[in-house]
Write an enzyme that holds these catalytic residues in place. Structure first.
Site, short mmCIF file in Angstrom:
data_model
loop_
_atom_site.label_atom_id
_atom_site.label_comp_id
_atom_site.label_asym_id
_atom_site.label_seq_id
_atom_site.Cartn_x
_atom_site.Cartn_y
_atom_site.Cartn_z
N GLU A 1 0.87 -1.16 0.00
CA GLU A 1 0.00 0.00 0.00
C GLU A 1 0.90 1.21 0.00
OE1 GLU A 1 -2.33 3.12 0.39
OE2 GLU A 1 -0.73 2.74 1.82
N CYS B 1 -5.67 4.93 5.07
CA CYS B 1 -5.36 3.71 4.34
C CYS B 1 -6.61 2.92 4.02
CB CYS B 1 -4.42 2.83 5.17
SG CYS B 1 -4.03 1.32 4.29
N CYS C 1 -5.77 -1.11 5.25
CA CYS C 1 -6.02 -1.27 6.68
C CYS C 1 -7.46 -0.87 6.99
CB CYS C 1 -5.10 -0.39 7.49
SG CYS C 1 -3.40 -0.47 6.95
N HIS D 1 -7.59 2.73 11.20
CA HIS D 1 -7.45 4.14 11.56
C HIS D 1 -8.77 4.71 12.04
CE1 HIS D 1 -3.30 4.46 10.33
NE2 HIS D 1 -3.60 3.73 9.27
N ARG E 1 -0.75 -4.56 10.85
CA ARG E 1 0.67 -4.29 10.62
C ARG E 1 1.41 -3.88 11.88
NH1 ARG E 1 -2.30 -3.70 6.54
NH2 ARG E 1 -1.63 -4.29 4.45
N SER F 1 3.56 1.39 10.16
CA SER F 1 4.58 1.50 9.12
C SER F 1 5.52 2.67 9.35
CB SER F 1 3.93 1.58 7.74
OG SER F 1 3.30 0.34 7.46
N CYS G 1 2.76 -0.42 4.47
CA CYS G 1 1.53 0.34 4.27
C CYS G 1 1.93 1.78 4.41
CB CYS G 1 0.52 -0.06 5.34
SG CYS G 1 -1.10 0.59 4.99
N CYS H 1 -0.24 5.04 5.29
CA CYS H 1 -0.44 5.18 6.74
C CYS H 1 0.71 5.96 7.37
CB CYS H 1 -0.45 3.82 7.41
SG CYS H 1 -1.72 2.73 6.83
#
Lengths: 369, 220, 430, 576, 151
Positions: free
Chosen positions: D14, D61, D64, D68, D487, D510, D555, D558
């Site tokens: 991502e 994201c 994900c 968030h 993640r 990330s 990702c 993010c």
């Protein structure tokens, strides 16, 4: 392995090659019509068109995005993403799905552009820092998003802006737009641009637009925002199964009150259905499982331009944005001062008039005779 | 670029605030202009109090006396029709109630939309009738000013755009809604400076009238 | 040498504007319903007689000088100015075609008291020198001679003698400490001498103590009609001085509408202080006597009677039921006009119109409204209680060849009083 | 200066990630991880309604997609001290669980598998032998020779069409591919199956959140009411659907995902010897079993492991200004009070400064790694770089004695015949992801049953409206919303003033993993992992870099933070 | 494994169309549409297909519609690109045609008002080849690579 020949089979042929019967083809056309939001009677026309269609090359560019649009695409079930990318289109560049990385990935893009000059479709997700923004805000392989976009669309047949970021600037463009984000149609002026808005768009709408292009070789009818009328022609509100409650004045006031449980209208909880044009109410999400309003949450209005700045998500559509009672009280105070000022001046004028008033006398009256 | 949505957000956002500010300033100014002038003291022996008759007139004057009704039935009936229709649409249409709730924090139950819709339709027809009346009746034609036609236009636009937006007869919708809000804002801005002020001052006027007559023993 | 000027007129307008005026002008929606209540418009059909239009000069001054919007318009040069020519044009509208009957004030949907503002407008008109000749003359006469018709005490003295002779009763003059001081109007003295006779009889019958004042017998107020508070105040002061001299607790206004409102409602404000006495219309006093059982009557009029409420008495002073109670005392077949009381129609002569010779034609036109009302109920005679109204009714009915006599209520009561027991009277005489 | 190897774009992730590596011969000497795209969401969030924040934050994201939004509503709930109804917490757990299972499976098959699986080699496989292989490792029913023959035919038709689409320019035939053709064919078949399966798995989010990607949340609970007798609420039919989805997830994980992981891992045991990196691991903990966010009730425990020392777990305090800090020595940002310090997220700033902080004007071939080289910041716990994610969690579970984890880890190690140290590696990371998916899908059954039990007991509350209206809030509040995202450890910090967002900072997995060096030249987790024993067979086809980077499941959208509009810092010219 | 099977599942009365009148019954509108289509079918033989996917159905609407239409005698299934299930309703001439993909997810759901649903009819191109194919079978050599006919 990277050898490339121009495919010479039509879609109808290749479908039959993988064992599809004519009934299957008929069924496929029925499903395609449904997906394109066309009436079922269009199926024969689709069948005829598909007999002519070929797998077009598609280059998918990702810029200031969250990959939600790609994720959404993978949720498509008719056709499925695997049918789409293996049977219907040639997805020659797509960061999230492609095997190649680095230089090899960039090479794939350039090869596809070269081999399909003037014929390939460009799909964009994500907004782009505009020509006036710092090009360093978003780069791929050392090149600014803007340069990549302009280079790639130059010889494209058409551009599909997928998701509200690409279509209208979306979240990056929300106030104060820190990165100077712009939409595709802000930047691409000399190519047909179709906007498939939504955050993310309904997967079937993405594939439906592709299917339309694939089937008829031209763009579907578009609305003022360059969105396909078939999907964005009606508001959520007008097609919402809760609409009769709105008309009756029955509203949920909280997320688990009686009204919410009985499926009453979510207008009061801020539903943006009335100003939002999308197909959620009919196509629904995730193989028809549900859609936001069915699951109790007001529509955010995600397929509309500037929806991030369109007022609070839990404020009803008719509530103005950012007008505070304080402002009004202040204005009223200013008005009071102004009114008092005018009145004071007027009163003074009046008082003076009274003070300096000369009584009318008989003599004066007599003069008038 | 994004045309009508930007337009809608603009009229819903900054323009609404501007309109409300002008409205608040104008209205307060107007009310103070009136009240601060005051009245001269009255030394004549009163026959009755002022307050009660004043309050009664505030309400009672809403209904025309039978003689007036007989002599000007059109004026009375059409005036009533569109005022009531307008008030129903303004005060009992759910989105409007939410607007009041959002701005003033006050709310009340609304009416089902088909009823509001009907009232709006009636209002539109009645408003057109008032215009025709104004242009054809000798008295009204004689006393009408540009302001009268301007105000009529704005009021009519407010109702018409609302009707068009509700029925989605104008595309795109944000444009239709934006036009409605814009005309409502125009109305708000004009209100304190035109005869539209009567929405507020008529009640003051009626009170003064009722009080003056009431003092002399007549319920006006 | 001072003179009446536009500037003085504008200043007067300015001085007159108050909160009600501002509220009224703010509220007008130009619906035109006031026209439907104005006999001058209704009977001429000329829209220029629409009441609200008559107020345009005052409205312009208000808008220009009392509103934020007017100030802004002024800065932009868009504000219309009041000119001398305009006032000249408006003279007819404010005087000839308005009897200040106040009917428009009663029907205006936003509640504008238009008559109140006409009165204020006339202040400005006088100061600007735009009053009708007839009213100017009346005012001058009233100030210089004490009566708008130039009547002197000696004329009244002759009347007194007449009455005393025909009734055998004494009319008290300048009698300190009487309960009532009775005021007259010139019109009554000249045209309706029976009024004085009637009250003499009634007060004698009821045992009321009263008096006339040689110092001031005239209650009419030309200043009110022309619309000038200076003249009006001078005339009121005469009444007050007379009443104070005679130390009467009560003053009776004659059967004259504007005289009553002048002395009852405007007087204290004109002189800027409350009176040391109370003011009544004769009808109020009669009704009080009736209610107290002090009026013994016999016999009733058998013909069909109807009644004209004077605007000033009924709509503008709240005397409505009293005259009906009184007429019931003496009439069998009384029928009210369809719109009466506070919704009655003006005869067309009030507000100085009758003193304004030039307005004769309009006055007669306005009367047609009354005429139509009378025709509707077809009475054999009309009763009223205002000399001006009575004169106008008589003239009007005659003009239209309607054989309906008009009589005063007070006389009618007097005619039905039970004779005092002869014996006692004879004894007394003896 | 030695030549720098550049991989940009890193695909099958991502976001926009660039890796630059300074080579020492064929070995990576130094690696630099750069996030090359920035949007400014934290800046955009300022001044908005905290109740709306989740929708903005969620768009950090789309992969994900849930995390968030979840962290955001939790931050507001933490700030306002809102306690959730138990049902809402359970529904959220189920949604988190579905996110994990969906995300991990997709990562393995669609983002990571092509690093290990040679699609072209699959054309040479014998469908019968493939069938035998499949049946030997799993009872998954789709394992007939005909099935694999069909799959093979489909790929063949595709390849023969001449348009390779997403498979164009892969490193096919690279010597680092070690699977036999049959294993490759089986994996390709499962690549396609997983694409179909994930669509179904995502439906759980649609049931509770209306759609996936980007399902809906509300501060104070969940938006979907529960009413067994209503068509328009979560009713008996919906519950039955949820159970079906959980079961289909479980079947796929048990019968496809775990066997495939183990089967593939068996061929790449050398990848247990590289790619470890930092050896420091951090977990915030998550998945409460009660309405409140009580760490004691968490399925995933909270803590920090330093230097592989599983015996000592360090405590974390998200509110402590001295613990979690972000540094920008090599990031394209400016801090008002100087760029050498670290800022706790409550005081965090995101002032974009590309040109003045060493950003190279595009088009560029190489970043200036001496100065700023990434839009990511460098988060540190007590000054130390941390790895977050499945490996961290599995190690925490293992260290705290979680029975199922111990059993799974030991089963895996024994099947592959590897020591426990093998976990600290690229392959260990990938295996840990598979194992925690199993833990998660099993736990989902428990939450589901708890939810049903509550409903049957008459408790259908899903939303707490007591603090819904902003006028009921204190004039100032701050809160940390955290969760264990697939993640890794994710935290959102919010400062609310007068009903509006005064500051908002997200420190995401990330950023921990992919962030650049800090002022003390301490590398981020990606960088450290790449610097651990990586030799490239062919620098033109750096598949080894992809393997290790993908093992983190990057990702990047993010990880990248954004501007402060008030400061106008972008326009300032810095005087060095 | 779970207690969901013990949750009482409430099912709307299935016997009659009147049932519980719903507040947001879009099913009712579709039923009206079907009625008109039936009239056309009887009068002129004109067939009608209604795509139910394009209807803004609320939860329960589809159930209401299918309950109202009931179940008729004919059931058929076509295996092509996943199954297609054809169900005659209790109203003669009204068919439910449910197109599913290989994963049993619905592609689209049609109501056909026709004598026989189109998908059940042999396709003209296939019919043109029918004699050849039969002849081939009579010769004992089935033609290779021909699409399977639905069985």
């Amino acid at each position: 392995m990277a050898a490339r020949e121009t495919p010479d089979k039509t879609l109808g042929e290749s479908l039959r090659d993988i064992g599809l019967s004519r009934r299957g083809f008929l069924k496929f056309c029925a499903a395609t019509a449904s997906m394109m939001a066309l009436p079922p009677s269009m199926a024969p026309a689709i069948a005829a068109a598909l007999e002519q269609a070929r797998r077009p090359s598609v280059i998918w560019l990702s810029f200031q995005e969250c990959t939600g649009c790609t994720e959404s695409l993978t949720r498509s079930h008719s056709p499925s993403v695997e049918e789409l990318i293996f049977d219907f289109i040639s997805l020659d560049y797509h960061h999230t799905l492609q095997a190649a990385a680095g230089e090899a990935a960039e090479a794939a893009r350039l090869q596809a552009m070269e081999a399909n000059r003037g014929e390939y479709l460009v799909i964009v997700d994500g907004s782009i820092p505009g020509p006036d923004a710092n090009p360093g805000f978003s780069t791929v392989a050392g090149h600014s998003n803007y340069d990549i976009l302009m280079e790639t669309v130059e010889h494209a047949a058409a551009v599909i802006a997928v998701g509200t970021c690409a279509a209208f600037g979306g979240l990056p463009q929300a106030k104060p737009n820190p990165t100077g984000a712009m939409s595709v149609m802000d930047l691409v002026k000399d190519k047909p641009v179709i906007n498939v808005s939504g955050c993310p768009p309904i997967p079937m709408v993405i594939t439906g637009v592709l299917a339309h292009y694939l089937t008829f070789g031209r763009l579907p009818e578009l609305d003022a925002y360059h969105r396909p009328m078939a999907f964005y022609g009606q508001s959520i509100h007008d097609r919402c199964y809760r609409r009769p409650f709105y008309d009756k004045g029955l509203f949920a006031d909280s997320f688990d009150d009686e009204g919410a449980k009985l499926g009453w209208c979510l207008y009061r909880l801020g539903c943006k259905g009335p100003t939002t044009f999308n197909a959620c109410a009919t196509m629904r999400w995730n193989a028809g499982t549900s859609w936001p309003i069915e699951s109790g949450h007001p529509c955010l209005g995600c397929s509309e331009p500037s929806f991030w700045d369109g007022g609070g998500f839990y404020e009803p559509v008719s509530v103005p944005i950012g007008t505070s009672t304080t402002t009004l009280l202040e204005a009223a105070a200013v008005g009071a001062v102004a009114g008092a000022g005018i009145a004071t001046v007027a009163r003074k004028g009046k008082k003076d008039a009274v003070k300096t008033r000369q009584p009318v006398t008989i003599e004066e009256l007599e003069q008038k005779l | 670029m994004n045309g009508s949505m930007e337009f809608l957000l603009w009229v819903k956002g900054p323009l609404f605030t501007i309109a409300m500010v002008i409205f608040a300033i104008g209205l307060l100014a107007r009310l103070l202009e009136i009240f601060l002038l005051g009245r001269a003291p009255n030394y004549a022996e009163a026959r009755a109090g002022e307050w009660l008759p004043g309050l009664r007139t505030m309400i009672a004057r809403t209904v025309a006396d039978p003689g007036t009704f007989k002599r000007a039935p059109f004026n009375v009936v059409v005036g009533w029709l569109w005022h009531i229709g307008f008030l129903i649409a303004l005060l009992l249409f759910i989105p409007h109630i939410e607007l009041f709730k959002g701005v003033l924090g006050l709310y009340w139950p609304g009416l089902p939309n088909p009823i509001v819709d009907l009232a709006t339709g009636v209002t539109l027809v009645a408003l057109v009738a008032t215009l025709v009346h104004r242009m054809t009746h000798p008295v009204k034609r004689r006393i009408s000013t540009t302001e009268d036609y301007l105000v009529w236009t704005v009021v009519f636009m407010v109702v018409l755009t609302g009707y068009l937006a509700y029925h989605r007869l104008v595309e795109p919708y944000p444009l239709a809604l934006g036009m409605h809000i814009l005309s409502a804002e125009l109305l708000l801005v004009l209100l304190p400076f035109t005869k539209l002020t009567h929405i507020f001052t008529a009640f003051i006027a009626r009170w003064y009238n009722g009080a003056a007559f009431g003092r002399k023993g007549v319920q006006s | 040498m001072t003179e009446l000027t536009l500037e003085r007129g504008l200043a007067a307008f300015r001085a007159e504007i108050d909160a009600p005026t501002a509220a009224f002008f703010s509220s007008c929606v130009h619906c035109g319903i006031c026209a439907q209540s104005c006999p001058f418009y209704l009977e001429t059909g000329d829209p220029k007689y629409t009441p609200i239009l008559k107020l345009e000069p005052l409205r312009l001054v208000w808008e220009a000088e009392f509103t934020l919007w007017g100030k802004i318009k002024g800065l932009l040069g868009l504000q219309q100015k009041v000119t001398d020519a305009m006032l000249a044009e408006w003279e007819e509208l404010l005087y000839d075609s308005c009897s200040m009957c106040g009917r428009c004030s009663m029907v205006c949907p936003v509640g504008n008291d238009l008559a109140y503002m006409i009165r204020k407008s006339r202040e400005g008109m006088v100061q600007a020198g735009h009053a009708p000749e007839g009213l100017i003359n009346a005012s001058i006469r009233a100030i210089t001679t004490g009566s708008p018709m130039g009547l002197q005490w000696k004329t009244l003295a002759v009347q007194i003698k007449h009455v005393e002779a025909s009734t055998g009763l004494e009319i008290p003059v300048d009698k300190q400490g009487a309960e009532y001081m009775v005021l007259m109007s010139s019109m009554e003295i000249i045209n309706f001498p029976e009024y004085l006779e009637a009250i003499t009889k009634i007060f004698d019958h009821a045992g009321v103590t009263w008096t006339l004042s040689t110092e001031c017998f005239e209650a009419t107020n030309a200043g009110i009609q022309i619309g000038n508070k200076d003249i009006a105040a001078q005339l009121v002061e005469r009444v007050v001085a007379a009443a104070e001299t005679l130390k009467v607790p009560k003053v009776i206004s004659p059967e004259c509408g504007h005289a009553f409102t002048a002395i009852r409602w405007e007087g204290p404000n004109l002189i800027g202080r409350p009176y040391p006495f109370r003011v009544f219309h004769i009808v109020e006093v009669l009704e009080e006597l009736r209610a107290a059982g002090r009026l013994q009557t016999e016999g009733k009029e058998s013909d069909r009677l109807s009644m004209h409420d004077p605007c000033n008495l009924a709509r503008k002073s709240g005397v409505i039921q009293q005259q009906r109670n009184l007429i019931d005392l003496v009439a069998e077949d009384f029928v009210d006009l369809k719109e009466h009381g506070k919704f009655q129609w003006c005869c067309g002569a009030g507000g100085g119109v009758s003193s304004n010779e030039r307005a004769e034609e309009l006055k007669m036109a306005a009367f047609k409204r009354k005429k139509a009302q009378i025709e509707e109920v077809a009475p054999e005679r009309m009763v009223t209680m205002c000399a001006t109204c009575r004169t106008q009714l008589e003239e009007g009915l005659e003009t239209f060849n309607m054989e309906i006599p008009v009589i005063g209520l007070t006389e009618m009561i007097a005619e039905h009083l039970v004779e005092k027991p002869r014996a006692a009277e004879d004894d007394a005489e003896a | 200066m030695s030549e720098r190897l550049v991989v940009d774009p890193i695909t099958r992730i991502e976001g926009h990630l660039r890796i630059e590596a300074r080579m020492d011969g064929s070995s990576i000497a130094q690696a630099y991880s750069s996030g090359t795209s920035v949007r400014g969401i934290e800046t955009i969030l300022k001044g908005r309604d905290p109740r709306d924040a989740w929708a903005f934050a969620q768009r950090i994201c789309g992969v994900c997609t849930l995390v968030h939004g979840m962290a955001s509503v939790r931050s507001v709930e933490d700030a306002l001290k809102i306690e959730l109804p138990a049902n809402a917490q359970l529904i959220r757990n189920l949604m988190i669980g579905a996110q994990y299972v969906h995300d991990h499976v997709m990562h393995f098959y669609h983002l990571h598998a092509l690093d290990w699986v040679d699609v072209v080699s699959a054309l040479d496989a014998d469908p019968k032998a493939t069938s035998d292989l499949a049946q030997s490792i799993s009872t998954w029913p789709k394992s007939s020779p005909g099935y694999f023959a069909d799959t093979q035919k489909r790929i063949k038709t595709f390849v023969e069409s001449g348009q390779l689409g997403i498979f164009a320019n892969g490193y096919w035939g690279h010597p680092a591919y070690k699977l036999p053709p049959e294993a490759n064919l089986m994996a390709v078949a499962h690549y396609l199956e997983a694409l179909a399966w994930q669509r179904d798995a995502a439906r759980l989010h649609a049931i509770f959140g209306g759609k996936n990607p980007h399902p809906n949340f509300v501060v104070g609970g969940v938006a979907c009411p529960i009413d067994l007798n209503s068509d328009s609420a979560i009713n008996a039919k919906r519950f039955a659907e949820v159970l079906d989805i959980i079961q289909s997830m479980q079947t796929f994980v048990d019968q496809v995902y775990i066997p495939d992981t183990l089967a593939i891992a068996g061929f790449y045991k050398d990848w247990t010897e590289r790619g470890e990196g930092l050896g420091n691991f951090l977990c915030y903990g998550d998945l409460p079993s009660v309405g409140s966010m009580d760490p004691a009730s968490f399925l995933f425990p909270r803590g920090v492991i330093l230097n592989r020392d599983l015996s000592t777990l360090h405590e974390i305090d998200l509110h402590d200004a001295s613990q979690i800090q972000e540094f920008i020595a090599h990031s394209w940002y400016d801090y008002d009070a100087g760029n050498d310090q670290g800022l706790h997220p409550y005081d965090g700033e995101t002032n974009l400064e590309y040109d003045g902080r060493g950003g190279v004007k595009p088009p560029y071939t190489q970043l200036d790694v001496e100065q700023g080289y990434s839009w990511m910041k460098a988060p540190r716990w007590k000054g130390q770089a941390m790895e977050v994610g499945p490996l961290a969690r599995v190690l925490m579970l293992y260290a705290t004695g979680h029975a199922q984890t111990k059993e799974l880890v030991e089963m895996t190690l024994s099947k592959l015949d590897l020591p426990i140290e093998a976990l600290f590696s690229t392959l260990g990371r990938t295996a840990a992801r598979t194992l925690e998916t199993k833990i998660m899908v099993d736990a989902m059954h428990g939450w589901y049953e708890a939810l049903i039990a509550n409903v049957k007991a008459g408790d259908t509350r899903t939303f707490d409206d007591s603090l819904w209206t902003p006028s009921s809030w204190p004039s100032e509040a701050r809160g940390a919303g955290y969760m264990e995202a697939p993640r890794g450890a994710l935290g959102h910090w919010i400062v609310i003033r007068d009903g509006k967002i005064a500051n908002y900072q997200a420190v995401v997995p990330s950023t921990w993993n992919a962030g650049p060096r800090d002022g003390t030249d301490q590398a981020g987790a990606y960088e450290a992992a790449l610097e651990d024993n990586h030799q490239l067979a062919d620098v033109k086809q750096p598949i080894e870099i992809l393997r290790t980077i993908h093992s983190f499941d990057p990702c990047i959208a993010c990880a990248v933070h954004l501007t402060d509009p008030e400061s106008g810092k972008q326009l300032q010219i810095k005087i060095a | 494994m779970s207690g969901s099977d013990q949750i009482p599942v409430s099912i709307e009365s299935s016997a009659s169309c009147s049932g519980k009148p719903r507040d947001y019954g879009n099913a009712r509108a579709v039923l009206g549409q079907i009625r008109h289509a039936l009239e056309r079918l009887i009068a002129s033989g004109e067939e009608t297909r209604i795509d139910l996917n394009a209807m803004p159905f609320g939860p329960g609407d589809l159930e209401h519609l299918t309950n109202c239409l009931g179940t008729g005698e004919v059931q058929a299934s076509v295996e092509a690109l996943g199954p297609t299930r054809i169900q005659e309703t209790a109203i003669p001439g009204v068919w439910l045609v449910d197109y599913l993909n290989a994963e049993n997810q619905r592609l689209t759901l049609h109501i056909e008002i026709a004598n026989v649903p189109q998908i059940l009819c042999p396709q003209p191109q296939d019919l043109a080849l029918a004699i050849d194919r039969l002849d081939a079978r009579l010769d004992g050599t089935p033609a290779p690579n021909t699409p399977p006919l639905s069985s």
